[in-house]
Design a protein around this motif. Sequence first.
Motif, PDB file in Angstrom:
ATOM      1  N   PRO A   1     -16.967  12.538  -2.270  1.00  0.00           N
ATOM      2  CA  PRO A   1     -17.786  13.759  -2.237  1.00  0.00           C
ATOM      3  C   PRO A   1     -19.260  13.396  -2.137  1.00  0.00           C
ATOM      4  O   PRO A   1     -19.680  12.304  -2.548  1.00  0.00           O
ATOM      5  N   ARG A   2     -20.047  14.280  -1.580  1.00  0.00           N
ATOM      6  CA  ARG A   2     -21.481  14.032  -1.447  1.00  0.00           C
ATOM      7  C   ARG A   2     -22.143  14.001  -2.823  1.00  0.00           C
ATOM      8  O   ARG A   2     -21.897  14.867  -3.662  1.00  0.00           O
ATOM      9  N   GLN A   3     -22.982  13.015  -3.040  1.00  0.00           N
ATOM     10  CA  GLN A   3     -23.688  12.870  -4.308  1.00  0.00           C
ATOM     11  C   GLN A   3     -25.161  12.557  -4.028  1.00  0.00           C
ATOM     12  O   GLN A   3     -25.486  11.446  -3.603  1.00  0.00           O
ATOM     13  N   PRO A   4     -26.074  13.526  -4.233  1.00  0.00           N
ATOM     14  CA  PRO A   4     -27.502  13.247  -4.056  1.00  0.00           C
ATOM     15  C   PRO A   4     -27.932  12.070  -4.939  1.00  0.00           C
ATOM     16  O   PRO A   4     -27.518  11.971  -6.100  1.00  0.00           O
ATOM     17  N   PHE A   5     -28.755  11.197  -4.397  1.00  0.00           N
ATOM     18  CA  PHE A   5     -29.119   9.969  -5.102  1.00  0.00           C
ATOM     19  C   PHE A   5     -29.978  10.223  -6.334  1.00  0.00           C
ATOM     20  O   PHE A   5     -29.718   9.681  -7.411  1.00  0.00           O
ATOM     21  N   PHE A   6     -31.021  11.032  -6.192  1.00  0.00           N
ATOM     22  CA  PHE A   6     -31.998  11.147  -7.274  1.00  0.00           C
ATOM     23  C   PHE A   6     -31.440  11.783  -8.550  1.00  0.00           C
ATOM     24  O   PHE A   6     -31.729  11.294  -9.651  1.00  0.00           O
ATOM     25  N   PRO A   7     -30.630  12.854  -8.469  1.00  0.00           N
ATOM     26  CA  PRO A   7     -30.033  13.363  -9.711  1.00  0.00           C
ATOM     27  C   PRO A   7     -29.180  12.315 -10.415  1.00  0.00           C
ATOM     28  O   PRO A   7     -29.206  12.195 -11.641  1.00  0.00           O
ATOM     29  N   LEU A   8     -28.423  11.527  -9.629  1.00  0.00           N
ATOM     30  CA  LEU A   8     -27.590  10.481 -10.214  1.00  0.00           C
ATOM     31  C   LEU A   8     -28.457   9.400 -10.847  1.00  0.00           C
ATOM     32  O   LEU A   8     -28.171   8.925 -11.960  1.00  0.00           O
ATOM     33  N   PHE A   9     -29.530   9.013 -10.158  1.00  0.00           N
ATOM     34  CA  PHE A   9     -30.437   7.989 -10.683  1.00  0.00           C
ATOM     35  C   PHE A   9     -31.076   8.447 -11.992  1.00  0.00           C
ATOM     36  O   PHE A   9     -31.128   7.685 -12.969  1.00  0.00           O
ATOM     37  N   ARG A  10     -31.542   9.690 -12.013  1.00  0.00           N
ATOM     38  CA  ARG A  10     -32.183  10.205 -13.234  1.00  0.00           C
ATOM     39  C   ARG A  10     -31.178  10.291 -14.374  1.00  0.00           C
ATOM     40  O   ARG A  10     -31.498  10.011 -15.538  1.00  0.00           O
ATOM     41  N   PHE A  11     -29.932  10.684 -14.057  1.00  0.00           N
ATOM     42  CA  PHE A  11     -28.889  10.761 -15.075  1.00  0.00           C
ATOM     43  C   PHE A  11     -28.621   9.382 -15.673  1.00  0.00           C
ATOM     44  O   PHE A  11     -28.588   9.230 -16.907  1.00  0.00           O
ATOM     45  N   MET A  12     -28.458   8.383 -14.831  1.00  0.00           N
ATOM     46  CA  MET A  12     -28.164   7.042 -15.319  1.00  0.00           C
ATOM     47  C   MET A  12     -29.319   6.490 -16.147  1.00  0.00           C
ATOM     48  O   MET A  12     -29.098   5.822 -17.176  1.00  0.00           O
ATOM     49  N   ARG A  13     -30.532   6.775 -15.723  1.00  0.00           N
ATOM     50  CA  ARG A  13     -31.702   6.304 -16.469  1.00  0.00           C
ATOM     51  C   ARG A  13     -31.757   6.926 -17.862  1.00  0.00           C
ATOM     52  O   ARG A  13     -32.028   6.234 -18.849  1.00  0.00           O
ATOM     53  N   LYS A  14     -31.449   8.214 -17.940  1.00  0.00           N
ATOM     54  CA  LYS A  14     -31.472   8.892 -19.234  1.00  0.00           C
ATOM     55  C   LYS A  14     -30.316   8.450 -20.129  1.00  0.00           C
ATOM     56  O   LYS A  14     -30.463   8.393 -21.346  1.00  0.00           O
ATOM     57  N   ILE A  15     -29.181   8.141 -19.512  1.00  0.00           N
ATOM     58  CA  ILE A  15     -28.042   7.650 -20.293  1.00  0.00           C
ATOM     59  C   ILE A  15     -28.376   6.307 -20.934  1.00  0.00           C
ATOM     60  O   ILE A  15     -28.087   6.065 -22.115  1.00  0.00           O
ATOM     61  N   LEU A  16     -29.004   5.418 -20.156  1.00  0.00           N
ATOM     62  CA  LEU A  16     -29.395   4.113 -20.693  1.00  0.00           C
ATOM     63  C   LEU A  16     -30.401   4.274 -21.833  1.00  0.00           C
ATOM     64  O   LEU A  16     -30.312   3.600 -22.866  1.00  0.00           O
ATOM     65  N   LYS A  17     -31.345   5.181 -21.646  1.00  0.00           N
ATOM     66  CA  LYS A  17     -32.345   5.444 -22.683  1.00  0.00           C
ATOM     67  C   LYS A  17     -31.685   6.007 -23.933  1.00  0.00           C
ATOM     68  O   LYS A  17     -32.037   5.641 -25.069  1.00  0.00           O
TER      69      LYS A  17
END
Length: 277
Positions: free
Chosen positions: A175-191
């Motif tokens: 499925p299509r996954q926009p890059f920036f929402p995923l990037f921001r999600f992963m960054r916040k998860i790590l934090k």
Amino acid sequence: MDIHEVYLVTFSPTRTSKQVGDAIVRGIGCSKVINIDLTLSAIERCDIPQDALTVISVPVYGGHVAPLALERMKEIHANGSPVVLVVVYGNRAYEKALVDLDTFASGLGFKVIAGATFVGEHSYSSEKYPVAVGRPDAEDLQFAELFGQKILAKVANAADMEKLYGVDVTRIQRPRQPFFPLFRFMRKILKLRKSGVPFPRTPKVDADLCTHCGICVKNCPTGAILKGDECNTITEKCIKCCACVKRCPQKARTYDTPFAPLLAEHFKRQKEDRIII
């Protein structure tokens, strides 16, 4: 080839995987359907006839097939009989879940002839933090029925079992996954993980709202809630499926994980169901 019976194997605490599986079977249109619901308990050994078609529909937890689903499927055995594999995920990502299910089902003796990834309402979804609310919806279920019809056509067009070709599920369209929402999600998860914020291990219960109706007891797939003690959850048994939360008529149970607001914020765009056949 003709289909004389279909086995529907499901593990579905919040009923999303069951809805999708039921719709696929409706599309196949076979009059004899054997339901194997592993949500509340395992079964004794089950041998699938070679000329029967099986549909397995299970949820994805954290990018993997629910471990309890795999555990309860171990007593199902096939001898080259065809199977359709379906994973249902909460609009974030199913990662390698379909591939893992393919490996597992092949190990049971199945021949994988089709696969699918469907979106279902996330286990952590709530009124405050909605994630894929209401899915599978009418459009999803219609697509699932159409998938069933395509499966039926594929089987009908094969002269025999040898001519019924398998599929490589790794080739399914993502499925299509926009890059920036995923990037921001992963960054916040790590934090979030580095912050040391505690993650709840079980749902909370409002004792003032709980009427001890026992619905949570009946719907817990692991027996983590005991009759007469509905305000508590056995931590070691809880798999965080949130069946008790979603089924409670009094809304006495909640699961307030810090993941929920991040999922609701970064995965608003609804993903598409995908099939390979």
